[in-house]
Enzyme design. Sequence first.
Site, PDB file in Angstrom:
ATOM      1  N   TYR A 222       0.850  -1.189   0.000  1.00 31.12           N
ATOM      2  CA  TYR A 222       0.000   0.000   0.000  1.00 31.12           C
ATOM      3  C   TYR A 222       0.880   1.231   0.000  1.00 31.12           C
ATOM      4  O   TYR A 222       1.811   1.338   0.800  1.00 31.12           O
ATOM      5  CB  TYR A 222      -0.904   0.005   1.234  1.00 31.12           C
ATOM      6  CG  TYR A 222      -1.831   1.199   1.284  1.00 31.12           C
ATOM      7  CD1 TYR A 222      -2.845   1.355   0.338  1.00 31.12           C
ATOM      8  CD2 TYR A 222      -1.691   2.180   2.264  1.00 31.12           C
ATOM      9  CE1 TYR A 222      -3.695   2.452   0.377  1.00 31.12           C
ATOM     10  CE2 TYR A 222      -2.538   3.275   2.312  1.00 31.12           C
ATOM     11  CZ  TYR A 222      -3.540   3.406   1.360  1.00 31.12           C
ATOM     12  OH  TYR A 222      -4.381   4.496   1.416  1.00 31.12           O
TER      13      TYR A 222
ATOM     14  N   ASP B 280       9.457   3.093  -0.009  1.00 32.01           N
ATOM     15  CA  ASP B 280       8.382   3.715   0.761  1.00 32.01           C
ATOM     16  C   ASP B 280       8.568   3.359   2.236  1.00 32.01           C
ATOM     17  O   ASP B 280       8.322   2.234   2.658  1.00 32.01           O
ATOM     18  CB  ASP B 280       7.033   3.227   0.232  1.00 32.01           C
ATOM     19  CG  ASP B 280       5.849   3.904   0.922  1.00 32.01           C
ATOM     20  OD1 ASP B 280       6.070   4.674   1.883  1.00 32.01           O
ATOM     21  OD2 ASP B 280       4.712   3.657   0.494  1.00 32.01           O
TER      22      ASP B 280
ATOM     23  N   LYS C 110       3.736   9.118   8.772  1.00 29.99           N
ATOM     24  CA  LYS C 110       3.475   8.536  10.090  1.00 29.99           C
ATOM     25  C   LYS C 110       4.411   9.064  11.174  1.00 29.99           C
ATOM     26  O   LYS C 110       4.206  10.176  11.645  1.00 29.99           O
ATOM     27  CB  LYS C 110       3.449   7.008   9.968  1.00 29.99           C
ATOM     28  CG  LYS C 110       2.325   6.582   8.996  1.00 29.99           C
ATOM     29  CD  LYS C 110       1.940   5.141   8.975  1.00 29.99           C
ATOM     30  CE  LYS C 110       0.645   4.939   8.200  1.00 29.99           C
ATOM     31  NZ  LYS C 110       0.738   4.335   6.896  1.00 29.99           N
TER      32      LYS C 110
END
Length: 458
Positions: free
Chosen positions: A171, A266, A294
């Site tokens: 994702y 990522d 995050k």
Amino acid sequence: MSNESSFDQARAVIPGGVNSPVRAFRSVGGAPRFMVSGRGPYITDVEGREYVDLVCSWGPLLLGHAHPAVLDAVHEAVSRGLSFGASTPAETELAEAVIARLAPVTRPLPERAAAPTAPDDVPDPARSPSAAPVVEQLRLVSTGTEATMTAIRLARGVTGRPLVVKFSGHYHGHSDGLLADAGSGLATLALPASAGVPAEIAGQTLVLPYNDREAVRAAFAEFGPRIAAIIVEAAAANMGVVAPSPGFNAFLADTAHAAGALLIVDEVLTGFRVSPAGWLGLEPVAADIVTFGKVIGGGMPLAGLGARREIMEHLAPIGPVYQAGTLSGNPVAVAAGLATLRAADAAVYARVDEVAGVISSAVSEALDAAGVEHAVSRAGNLFSIQFQSTLATDYAGAQRQDAFRYGPFFHAMLDAGVSLPPSAYEAWFVSAAHDDAAVSRVLEALPAAARAAASAQP
Ligand SMILES: *Cc1c(COP(=O)(O)O)cnc(C)c1O
């Protein structure tokens, strides 16, 4: 106010009652808990029930909820105003902090034409470096989705090529081109994974099975000169945790570079969580672009992308690749991120690693005692449980597990005051605030939850 009534009220005015789909409990059933506060390892819902939080806002809360240093920094920033639409010194400090953390992660430099040297000349590494940092500059954005979307635009702008390789089950946020599903075979262009994504856009993405070198070779054999970049989660943690096989990330770097393409790693989820320098700190590879999110915002909307200068300078206002954001580098978010990174010292990482180890072993023991087939999947201090005896290495493998066991397990934990991710296909998150008392509450809840998993019906 109850969770049920909050959910009913929410559903009238918010699609599905949630502002991000995985919060909706669709895969575990029941009404999602509506939260009002968090402190340390605990989170409290509208009914006043307190839970040990093993979601941690899906990763950002490395220090736990409402960490005093982070709150102080935020309060101090708020008192000076919320947004200026102009640069602030703290953005530079955050870029410097990120670059310093990533400094050990380097890429080899192409060998310079050797100048004639005396035979006894000792090479001076400071004068002729053979390696350079992967991240020399950082651009801040507000979400991980923006970070990966920008990284891909940048890779396309740098290479002048259209296609992107991604992996099934990885994702990278919800931008159109990354919501793509594998086509009918290896080395075929992808199909839309969501309504509203045009086939023409999904068709610019190749979706391959994770950890499958042969599939990567086949895709490059077929499409190599048209591939701008490979994007990969540093360690996959959005299909449950699935670690990269040893050397896989380095293989991706080599394969991309041999074809003139870039590697985008990522680290939105893993960055500053699994080590001070993220997954790349555990397994350095010659990434070309690294995305963050995050933890970098410590619970505020903040994300970023970094690369070497020559790549980053393709971005506007210097270069031709456009990117912008009204609230990019927002001073309150930057304050939270900086305070989080400053507080995240070696002791924090040691504690997060320790708690992850204790909880994951205890889950495994409880499931063993209840006779439930399972495997603990770990990548650094990230972990999740697969209800199958053989650990999956890709998305198809992860989906073979007895996922029906997760709902009853999840609800038994929730009833006992432990909040897990409401899906079998998510990582569990712990924080440095998870003290022994919080960990004990998790351990006490496990035997009954394991029995619930054992008696679950498909
Ligand atoms: C969460 C996540 C994203 C998206 O970040 P948002 O802030 O939710 O847009 C991208 N990549 C990975 C690996 C993630 O875990």
